[in-house]
Design a protein around this motif. Structure first.
Motif, PDB file in Angstrom:
ATOM      1  N   GLN A  46      -4.634   0.390  -6.519  1.00  0.00           N
ATOM      2  CA  GLN A  46      -4.591   2.064  -6.043  1.00  0.00           C
ATOM      3  C   GLN A  46      -5.046   2.581  -7.540  1.00  0.00           C
ATOM      4  O   GLN A  46      -3.457   2.748  -7.847  1.00  0.00           O
ATOM      5  CB  GLN A  46      -3.426   1.720  -5.494  1.00  0.00           C
TER       6      GLN A  46
ATOM      7  N   SER B 206      -5.432  -6.481  -5.449  1.00  0.00           N
ATOM      8  CA  SER B 206      -6.302  -5.136  -4.791  1.00  0.00           C
ATOM      9  C   SER B 206      -5.822  -3.057  -5.439  1.00  0.00           C
ATOM     10  O   SER B 206      -4.560  -3.016  -4.527  1.00  0.00           O
ATOM     11  CB  SER B 206      -5.849  -4.603  -3.635  1.00  0.00           C
TER      12      SER B 206
ATOM     13  N   GLU C 132       0.789  -1.349   0.139  1.00  0.00           N
ATOM     14  CA  GLU C 132       0.336   0.197   0.375  1.00  0.00           C
ATOM     15  C   GLU C 132       1.035   1.001  -0.236  1.00  0.00           C
ATOM     16  O   GLU C 132       1.895   1.321   0.699  1.00  0.00           O
ATOM     17  CB  GLU C 132      -1.018  -0.200   1.257  1.00  0.00           C
TER      18      GLU C 132
ATOM     19  N   THR D  43     -12.389   4.218  -2.649  1.00  0.00           N
ATOM     20  CA  THR D  43     -11.835   3.168  -1.660  1.00  0.00           C
ATOM     21  C   THR D  43     -13.580   2.311  -1.228  1.00  0.00           C
ATOM     22  O   THR D  43     -14.488   2.595  -2.185  1.00  0.00           O
ATOM     23  CB  THR D  43     -11.560   3.381  -0.623  1.00  0.00           C
ATOM     24  N   SER D  44     -13.255   1.504  -0.437  1.00  0.00           N
ATOM     25  CA  SER D  44     -14.582   0.583  -0.726  1.00  0.00           C
ATOM     26  C   SER D  44     -15.448   0.218  -2.346  1.00  0.00           C
ATOM     27  O   SER D  44     -14.649  -0.018  -2.902  1.00  0.00           O
ATOM     28  CB  SER D  44     -15.023   1.370   0.021  1.00  0.00           C
ATOM     29  N   TRP D  45     -16.826   0.764  -1.508  1.00  0.00           N
ATOM     30  CA  TRP D  45     -17.475  -0.028  -3.154  1.00  0.00           C
ATOM     31  C   TRP D  45     -17.384   0.955  -4.232  1.00  0.00           C
ATOM     32  O   TRP D  45     -17.730   0.886  -4.878  1.00  0.00           O
ATOM     33  CB  TRP D  45     -19.291   0.581  -2.273  1.00  0.00           C
ATOM     34  N   HIS D  46     -16.935   2.151  -4.237  1.00  0.00           N
ATOM     35  CA  HIS D  46     -16.393   3.044  -5.185  1.00  0.00           C
ATOM     36  C   HIS D  46     -15.525   2.691  -5.996  1.00  0.00           C
ATOM     37  O   HIS D  46     -15.731   2.845  -6.961  1.00  0.00           O
ATOM     38  CB  HIS D  46     -16.044   4.534  -4.510  1.00  0.00           C
ATOM     39  N   LEU D  47     -14.232   2.374  -4.868  1.00  0.00           N
ATOM     40  CA  LEU D  47     -13.671   1.589  -6.150  1.00  0.00           C
ATOM     41  C   LEU D  47     -14.046   0.125  -7.356  1.00  0.00           C
ATOM     42  O   LEU D  47     -13.423   0.852  -7.645  1.00  0.00           O
ATOM     43  CB  LEU D  47     -12.388   1.032  -5.563  1.00  0.00           C
ATOM     44  N   GLN D  48     -14.490  -0.078  -6.225  1.00  0.00           N
ATOM     45  CA  GLN D  48     -14.937  -1.605  -6.816  1.00  0.00           C
ATOM     46  C   GLN D  48     -16.340  -1.055  -7.966  1.00  0.00           C
ATOM     47  O   GLN D  48     -16.686  -1.512  -9.121  1.00  0.00           O
ATOM     48  CB  GLN D  48     -15.899  -2.511  -6.460  1.00  0.00           C
ATOM     49  N   GLU D  49     -16.899   0.215  -8.228  1.00  0.00           N
ATOM     50  CA  GLU D  49     -17.572   0.524  -8.918  1.00  0.00           C
ATOM     51  C   GLU D  49     -16.783   1.215 -10.291  1.00  0.00           C
ATOM     52  O   GLU D  49     -17.032   0.950 -11.516  1.00  0.00           O
ATOM     53  CB  GLU D  49     -18.190   1.369  -8.743  1.00  0.00           C
TER      54      GLU D  49
END
Length: 330
Positions: free
Chosen positions: A241, A239, A133, A157-163
């Motif tokens: 970045q 993961s 990281e 991060t989180s759900w925004h990153l996945q979107e």
């Protein structure tokens, strides 16, 4: 240098530094004119290198020119001048984008020159990064670099990153079947260029990187549907970045600011040992670009998506001869 008129050789060196900037598909859509009587560089867009299918508004073209403008400012500061910079918007001459006047040192920002060692070290890396990281202090420094150029750098991060990653995958799938995107890719990639000396522009096959076998990294496959003999496959990071470069408005001058912010971030990242690449695919589709924005504020316009991390340095890609992009006037 600041005490005398720069020689033609020095002007050539400055534009050589500017032209090391990244641009969409390495099209290098810029030209420079230096006017001796005013000690001023004029930066112009080369619209013959636009991509009407993938970049119909020339937003990406302006971002690439903004990156070259930042490099020029860094190189000028490194030589001891202060780069007095103006973004220009003249509807009667849309190719004229900006001017950089060489003035006495000691005015304004003097820390730009510290980024100079990264100009020719920064290359897009399309190789796998490890899962280490990026420290918070480095992230904050990169965000501050973007703010100094009038843009925002955020790390979803989180759900925004996945979107965001899902939109990259959706855009990549569309591009594989979109005739216009395929035409741009065919025009600006070089399957038969084994070295940087074999061509002046575009993305040569040695810079494609391996095919993505696994992982979630937002990667564009520059080979498209074509087979590249001897190309390896690799697992990329699970993961990734990523960072979004955004501006408050969405005008040509904002695109130039975004390009300068992006390049300032990338140069600082290079000095910090952080590798980088781009994921412009969702930005090429209007319906995918808007949802990339900050979900908390719901404002701003995403201009670029960066992939950052620790991994191999990218390969040097070709550049046009300076003589083709620099015009020196009395």
């Amino acid at each position: 240098m600041s005490g005398q008129e720069p020689s033609d050789e020095r002007l050539t060196d400055l534009v050589h530094d500017a032209a090391a900037a990244p641009s969409m598909h390495n099209a290098q859509p810029w030209r420079f004119r230096y006017v001796r009587r005013s000690r001023t560089f004029e930066m112009r867009a080369d619209f013959e290198r636009a991509m009407p299918r993938s970049d119909p508004r020339t937003r990406g073209l302006h971002i690439g020119c903004g990156a070259a403008l930042l490099n020029l400012r860094v190189a000028v500061a490194h030589e001891g001048w202060h780069p007095e910079t103006r973004l220009l918007h003249d509807p009667s001459d849309p190719a004229l984008l900006a001017s950089v006047r060489l003035t006495a040192p000691g005015i304004g920002e003097n820390d730009l020159g510290t980024l100079y060692p990264a100009i020719h070290e920064r290359h897009s890396s399309r190789f796998p990064f490890d899962e280490t990281e990026i420290p918070d202090a480095v992230r904050e420094a990169l965000s501050e670099a973007a703010r100094r150029e009038g843009a925002e750098l955020t790390f979803p991060t989180s759900w925004h990153l996945q979107e965001v990653l899902e939109m990259v995958r959706e855009a990549e799938a569309r591009n594989l079947t979109d005739r216009g995107s395929d035409q741009d890719l065919a025009e600006w990639t070089r399957i038969d260029a084994p070295s940087a000396n074999m061509t002046d522009d575009g993305v040569p096959e040695y810079a494609f990187g391996p095919r993505k076998r696994g992982g979630k990294a937002p990667m564009r496959d520059f080979a498209g549907p074509r087979q590249v003999a001897g190309r390896d496959a690799a697992d990329f990071e699970e993961s990734p970045q990523v960072a979004l470069v955004s501006t408050s408005h969405d005008r040509p001058e904002d695109w130039l600011r975004a390009g300068q912010a992006m390049e300032r971030v990338l140069l600082l990242a290079t000095l910090e040992g952080v590798s980088s690449s781009f994921a412009t695919q969702p930005l090429e589709w209007t319906d995918l670009r808007w949802p990339l924005r900050d979900p908390v504020t719901g404002t701003g316009y995403t201009q670029m998506l960066l992939r950052l991390g620790y991994g191999p340095k990218g390969s040097r890609t070709p550049r046009r001869p300076v003589a083709e992009v620099l015009d020196i006037r009395p």
